[in-house]
Write an enzyme that holds these catalytic residues in place. Structure first.
Site, short mmCIF file in Angstrom:
data_model
loop_
_atom_site.label_atom_id
_atom_site.label_comp_id
_atom_site.label_asym_id
_atom_site.label_seq_id
_atom_site.Cartn_x
_atom_site.Cartn_y
_atom_site.Cartn_z
N ASN A 54 -6.52 22.67 0.92
CA ASN A 54 -6.81 21.66 0.08
C ASN A 54 -6.26 21.29 -1.13
O ASN A 54 -5.89 20.08 -1.62
CB ASN A 54 -8.48 21.65 0.12
CG ASN A 54 -9.14 21.66 1.56
OD1 ASN A 54 -8.43 21.58 2.64
ND2 ASN A 54 -10.47 21.97 1.40
N THR B 77 5.03 -27.88 -10.95
CA THR B 77 3.46 -27.21 -10.87
C THR B 77 2.91 -28.12 -9.79
O THR B 77 3.44 -29.29 -9.44
CB THR B 77 2.60 -27.95 -11.94
OG1 THR B 77 2.70 -29.11 -12.14
CG2 THR B 77 3.19 -27.35 -13.43
N SER C 295 20.65 -17.95 14.72
CA SER C 295 19.78 -17.92 15.90
C SER C 295 20.57 -17.84 17.23
O SER C 295 21.65 -18.14 17.18
CB SER C 295 19.18 -19.53 15.92
OG SER C 295 18.78 -19.93 17.12
N LYS D 237 22.29 -22.69 13.09
CA LYS D 237 21.41 -22.20 12.14
C LYS D 237 21.65 -20.96 11.06
O LYS D 237 22.89 -20.12 11.60
CB LYS D 237 20.17 -21.60 12.97
CG LYS D 237 19.35 -22.48 13.59
CD LYS D 237 18.42 -23.30 12.59
CE LYS D 237 17.22 -22.62 12.51
NZ LYS D 237 16.07 -23.27 11.68
N TYR E 176 -13.23 17.75 -0.15
CA TYR E 176 -12.33 17.30 0.82
C TYR E 176 -12.72 17.08 2.24
O TYR E 176 -13.80 17.77 2.66
CB TYR E 176 -11.32 18.62 0.90
CG TYR E 176 -10.15 18.18 2.06
CD1 TYR E 176 -9.08 17.43 1.76
CD2 TYR E 176 -10.40 18.76 3.19
CE1 TYR E 176 -8.30 17.14 2.67
CE2 TYR E 176 -9.37 18.30 4.34
CZ TYR E 176 -8.35 17.61 4.01
OH TYR E 176 -7.50 17.23 4.91
N GLN F 43 -6.17 13.39 5.40
CA GLN F 43 -5.00 13.36 6.02
C GLN F 43 -4.47 12.26 6.52
O GLN F 43 -3.09 11.89 6.51
CB GLN F 43 -5.11 14.18 7.45
CG GLN F 43 -3.96 14.71 8.23
CD GLN F 43 -4.01 15.85 9.11
OE1 GLN F 43 -4.40 16.73 8.78
NE2 GLN F 43 -4.14 15.28 10.47
N LYS G 247 -1.32 9.77 4.21
CA LYS G 247 0.03 9.87 4.24
C LYS G 247 0.89 8.87 4.80
O LYS G 247 1.80 8.37 4.18
CB LYS G 247 0.50 11.31 4.88
CG LYS G 247 -0.07 12.32 3.93
CD LYS G 247 -0.02 13.90 4.56
CE LYS G 247 -0.92 14.68 3.81
NZ LYS G 247 -2.11 14.51 4.04
#
Ligand code: ARG
Length: 469
Positions: free
Chosen positions: A120, A165, A287, A293, A327, A332, A335
């Site tokens: 831990n 704006t 594309s 494109k 704990y 776990q 992560k």
């Protein structure tokens, strides 16, 4: 009744002594984390070495035990780096995999390493070491990106564009000024990561499983060896909270949000209706069906990945919110989102720094767009105010002038003096310069304003700040 000895082959598990049957296969796979937490291996070894040396210093481990541990860990480190280490899901996580290998290599000394320690406090230490390194790398990447942004800004202090704006033309600004807005956002992002580091860089080791240990440990010594600024003051807190990881994800979510906004702008500016910029071909894709494109996939992906990073932040907050002290295995689950956050942010920053270097600007298109939306109307109002007209009245007068210009399909600057005079007798020949885009820009001449000399000074200050970081 005599206690039964654990079976000789207990699956290599370090904790199955009191179990009457092996863990179900499905459960083994469900609870194992080694597939992803093996990424913490180098930090785990670093932490173990500091722990072992400290145990020797306080007389708990012998000199030869620690020498064995150091020798074994050197071998393991090599194996890991050369990808020869045999990770096993039977050994659950990175910590037990390394400990088992150490014991195989050096015998009893390996079995003594875990004295006064728990997984831990071990895992909490590993993540902090990992995040400290990741944060430092992030800071370097932000600085590199900011420096590229400054290079681009340098070339465009006098490039005019419409400032918006509500995505409607508002007032003309220097393109460099616009870019420098992102420089500022990134500067705050960097300072957030630095700030996060302070709270992160505290040593949990020594907390044991939750309550501390009966051995006469020297936590300050371990902290010093591992480069921590201090130690976590409370053992329960040390093993259980992941607020530092949440904070890291919050910093990441904010910087990604900034990059997502910039991405949205690049996408708009690249659209032929704007036509303000071009991204180098190496950052675009085509594309499979439409031959014409050229798509801004990279900025689109940055915008998309921001959703993922924001999701990780919410994921970690949710992971934490229902946990009682201390704990819990829930942790776990911290992560994978964390690793993905670190990786995604690093690649995004790397690619962005390159991409910004590959932007070419169509100054004519920008200028044309700035001419379109009566961007200098405020300048005309300010002109009248400086001649004594109250601002609200000036606003009205200019609004009428704009209406006339709109009827004629021209810009304010294209109305001739006689026509402008119909709206206010105070308007004179010097108005022409005020109504020009350049005049409008130059007039906003104060710190934080868009006047080219101010922008130039802002870039110089930014360069100095960046060099000092
Ligand atoms: N793999 C675990 C984690 O990541 C290590 C700590 C496990 N501790 C325990 N008592 N099961 O959190």
């Amino acid at each position: 009744m005599q206690q039964q000895e654990p079976p000789a082959d207990n699956d290599g598990k370090t904790w199955s002594g009191r179990f009457e049957e092996p863990v179900a296969e499905l459960v083994k796979r469900y609870t194992a984390s080694v597939d992803f937490d093996k990424r913490l291996a180098e930090f785990d070894i670093q932490g173990s070495l500091a722990h072992a040396r400290m145990l020797q210093a306080v007389g708990v481990l012998s000199k030869s035990d620690v020498a064995d541990i150091e020798r074994g860990m050197a071998v393991i480190l090599d194996e890991i780096r050369l990808k020869k280490f045999a990770w096993s899901i039977d050994l659950e996580d990175v910590h037990l995999n390394i400990e088992k290998r150490l014991t195989d290599l050096v015998g009893d000394a390996g079995k003594r390493l875990h004295t006064g320690r728990s997984r831990n406090d071990q895992v909490a230490t590993d993540i902090r070491l990992y995040l400290r390194a990741a944060g430092d790398e992030t800071l370097a990447l932000i600085a590199a990106f900011q420096s590229r942004l400054l290079d681009l800004a340098d070339q465009h202090v006098d490039t005019l564009m419409p400032g918006f704006t509500h995505l409607q033309v508002a007032q003309p600004v220097s393109f460099a000024h616009h870019l420098m807005a992102y420089y500022e956002m990134l500067g705050r992002d960097a300072s957030r990561f630095s700030d996060c580091r302070k709270r992160l860089n505290q040593l949990p080791l020594g907390a044991g499983a939750l309550a501390g240990t009966t051995f006469p440990i020297d936590r300050a010594r371990v902290a010093k060896e591992l480069g921590f600024d201090g130690i976590c003051e409370n053992s329960l807190d040390a093993v259980s909270d992941r607020d530092f990881a949440i904070e890291f994800c919050a910093c990441a979510a904010l910087i990604m949000t900034h990059l997502s906004r910039l991405s949205e702008e690049l996408i708009l500016w690249m659209n032929p209706r704007f036509g303000f910029i071009r991204l180098a071909d190496r950052f675009c894709t085509g594309s499979s069906m439409m031959p014409q494109k050229k798509n801004p996939d990279v900025p689109e992906l940055v915008r998309g990945k921001t959703g993922r990073i924001n999701g990780h932040l919410v994921g970690l907050l949710t992971l934490m919110k229902g946990q009682p002290l201390a704990y819990n295995k829930d942790n776990q689950e911290d992560k994978e989102p964390l690793f993905d956050t670190v990786d995604t942010l690093a690649t995004t920053l790397r690619i962005y720094a390159e991409m910004v270097g590959g932007i070419t600007v169509d100054k004519t298109a920008m200028r044309r767009a700035a001419m379109e939306g009566y961007a200098t109307a405020t300048d005309l109002a300010d002109y009248l105010v400086k001649k004594g007209v109250p601002f609200r009245e000036a606003h009205e007068v200019v609004a009428r002038a704009v209406r006339r210009a709109a009827e004629k399909g021209v810009d304010l600057a294209q109305l001739d003096l006689a026509e402008l005079k119909q709206f206010s007798g105070l308007i004179e020949a010097d108005v022409t310069e005020k109504l020009s885009l350049e005049g409008s820009l130059a007039a906003r001449d104060h710190v934080g304003g868009t006047a080219p000399n101010q922008v130039r000074a802002a870039i110089a200050r930014a360069r100095a700040r960046l060099a000092g970081r």
